[in-house]
Design a protein around this motif. Sequence first.
Motif, PDB file in Angstrom:
ATOM      1  N   ILE A  97       0.866  -1.215  -0.167  1.00 59.27           N
ATOM      2  CA  ILE A  97      -0.006  -0.056   0.029  1.00 59.27           C
ATOM      3  C   ILE A  97       0.801   1.275  -0.083  1.00 59.27           C
ATOM      4  N   THR A  98       2.181   1.213   0.868  1.00 59.95           N
ATOM      5  CA  THR A  98       2.883   2.495   0.949  1.00 59.95           C
ATOM      6  C   THR A  98       3.553   2.525  -0.348  1.00 59.95           C
ATOM      7  N   ILE A  99       3.862   1.607  -1.388  1.00 59.26           N
ATOM      8  CA  ILE A  99       4.886   1.709  -2.295  1.00 59.26           C
ATOM      9  C   ILE A  99       3.796   2.120  -3.458  1.00 59.26           C
ATOM     10  N   SER A 100       2.496   1.672  -3.334  1.00 64.03           N
ATOM     11  CA  SER A 100       1.315   1.902  -4.380  1.00 64.03           C
ATOM     12  C   SER A 100       1.049   3.293  -4.074  1.00 64.03           C
ATOM     13  N   LEU A 101       0.967   3.945  -3.039  1.00 62.53           N
ATOM     14  CA  LEU A 101       0.756   5.540  -2.788  1.00 62.53           C
ATOM     15  C   LEU A 101       1.847   6.117  -3.471  1.00 62.53           C
ATOM     16  N   ILE A 102       3.156   5.658  -3.300  1.00 66.67           N
ATOM     17  CA  ILE A 102       4.248   6.618  -3.694  1.00 66.67           C
ATOM     18  C   ILE A 102       4.194   6.604  -5.217  1.00 66.67           C
ATOM     19  N   GLU A 103       3.861   5.273  -5.672  1.00 66.22           N
ATOM     20  CA  GLU A 103       4.085   5.070  -7.331  1.00 66.22           C
ATOM     21  C   GLU A 103       2.791   5.977  -7.884  1.00 66.22           C
ATOM     22  N   SER A 104       1.840   6.092  -7.293  1.00 64.95           N
ATOM     23  CA  SER A 104       0.741   7.022  -7.890  1.00 64.95           C
ATOM     24  C   SER A 104       0.640   8.595  -7.621  1.00 64.95           C
ATOM     25  N   THR A 105       1.660   8.923  -6.758  1.00 66.49           N
ATOM     26  CA  THR A 105       1.852  10.349  -6.438  1.00 66.49           C
ATOM     27  C   THR A 105       2.786  11.178  -7.610  1.00 66.49           C
ATOM     28  N   ARG A 106       2.515  11.971  -8.039  1.00 65.33           N
ATOM     29  CA  ARG A 106       3.181  12.798  -9.093  1.00 65.33           C
ATOM     30  C   ARG A 106       4.290  13.522  -8.766  1.00 65.33           C
ATOM     31  N   GLY A 107       3.966  14.214  -7.330  1.00 62.39           N
ATOM     32  CA  GLY A 107       4.829  15.098  -6.711  1.00 62.39           C
ATOM     33  C   GLY A 107       6.319  14.377  -6.409  1.00 62.39           C
ATOM     34  N   ILE A 108       6.528  13.127  -6.196  1.00 61.25           N
ATOM     35  CA  ILE A 108       7.514  12.681  -5.708  1.00 61.25           C
ATOM     36  C   ILE A 108       8.412  12.312  -6.937  1.00 61.25           C
ATOM     37  N   GLY A 109       7.946  12.115  -7.943  1.00 59.11           N
ATOM     38  CA  GLY A 109       8.585  11.926  -9.117  1.00 59.11           C
ATOM     39  C   GLY A 109       9.658  10.688  -9.277  1.00 59.11           C
ATOM     40  N   THR A 110       9.204   9.654  -8.834  1.00 61.88           N
ATOM     41  CA  THR A 110      10.116   8.314  -8.838  1.00 61.88           C
ATOM     42  C   THR A 110       9.840   7.767 -10.546  1.00 61.88           C
ATOM     43  N   GLY A 111      10.935   6.928 -10.789  1.00 64.95           N
ATOM     44  CA  GLY A 111      10.948   6.363 -11.939  1.00 64.95           C
ATOM     45  C   GLY A 111       9.801   5.439 -12.182  1.00 64.95           C
ATOM     46  N   ILE A 112       9.136   4.725 -11.075  1.00 65.77           N
ATOM     47  CA  ILE A 112       8.296   3.715 -10.979  1.00 65.77           C
ATOM     48  C   ILE A 112       6.877   4.429 -11.071  1.00 65.77           C
ATOM     49  N   GLY A 113       6.787   5.605 -10.807  1.00 63.02           N
ATOM     50  CA  GLY A 113       5.735   6.691 -10.805  1.00 63.02           C
ATOM     51  C   GLY A 113       5.497   7.180 -12.282  1.00 63.02           C
ATOM     52  N   ASN A 114       6.745   7.353 -12.822  1.00 61.84           N
ATOM     53  CA  ASN A 114       6.697   7.867 -14.273  1.00 61.84           C
ATOM     54  C   ASN A 114       6.467   6.744 -15.476  1.00 61.84           C
ATOM     55  N   GLU A 115       6.806   5.513 -14.789  1.00 65.43           N
ATOM     56  CA  GLU A 115       6.039   4.260 -15.640  1.00 65.43           C
ATOM     57  C   GLU A 115       4.886   4.190 -15.567  1.00 65.43           C
ATOM     58  N   PHE A 116       4.352   4.335 -14.122  1.00 66.92           N
ATOM     59  CA  PHE A 116       2.874   4.213 -13.983  1.00 66.92           C
ATOM     60  C   PHE A 116       2.147   5.268 -14.729  1.00 66.92           C
ATOM     61  N   ILE A 117       2.452   6.486 -14.832  1.00 63.78           N
ATOM     62  CA  ILE A 117       1.828   7.365 -15.475  1.00 63.78           C
ATOM     63  C   ILE A 117       1.620   7.141 -17.230  1.00 63.78           C
ATOM     64  N   PHE A 118       2.621   6.705 -17.672  1.00 67.01           N
ATOM     65  CA  PHE A 118       3.091   6.010 -19.366  1.00 67.01           C
ATOM     66  C   PHE A 118       1.932   5.008 -19.531  1.00 67.01           C
ATOM     67  N   LEU A 119       2.077   4.025 -18.303  1.00 70.95           N
ATOM     68  CA  LEU A 119       1.213   2.815 -18.427  1.00 70.95           C
ATOM     69  C   LEU A 119      -0.260   3.192 -18.409  1.00 70.95           C
ATOM     70  N   ALA A 120      -0.798   4.253 -17.751  1.00 77.59           N
ATOM     71  CA  ALA A 120      -2.070   4.731 -17.654  1.00 77.59           C
ATOM     72  C   ALA A 120      -2.524   5.422 -18.935  1.00 77.59           C
TER      73      ALA A 120
END
Length: 192
Positions: A97-120
């Motif tokens: 849950i913690t990692i999923s919240l970080i993944e879906s947050t755009r403000g943190i700007g992790t690479g897994i978050g950018n991949e998530f935005i691309f996949l969405a």
Amino acid sequence: MILNTFSRKFALAIFIAFGSVLWLNKWHQYVYTRSRVDFPPVSNWLRDSMIILLPVLLAVWIGVALTEWITNRSNGRMSASTQSILAAAILGGMTSITISLIESTRGIGTGIGNEFIFLASICNRVYPNGNLLLSILKWAVPGSQALRLHILLRDGANLMLFNMAIAVLLIMLLEGFAYIKFGNSSHAQEAS
């Protein structure tokens, strides 16, 4: 409980943080399409792991405290294996849950978050006819939020299983080392 020291909690958090980032990178590359997706070089697994390490450590800390509280409330009616399964399930859930919240947050700007935005953004092309979960989410949640939620639920569910496996492996190793360390000394005391 076997995860009762800071060093053990920190070791578990390190394994989960680094393992989760590597897992999500591979998961995003291969699961949503028929061939490998090559993302732009925005994801650095070491940087992403260091970013999520502190929140994962907090989730491990809370998960261990919750497990200890449930175990204490059972008044000794839980076997050691049930306690280990409970700990792995709680730790797997809390950390995913913690990692999923970080993944879906755009403000943190992790690479897994950018991949998530691309996949969405490509999810409609990946699932042109949809699947059952996506159809239910599109019915319940309007617009592109259904696509984001679909990816997040799939990532989170698979990440939870992966994190549970890491927790089980570490608990087994720690209990094995404790048995070797204290088990041999108890046999030596019985012999003398």
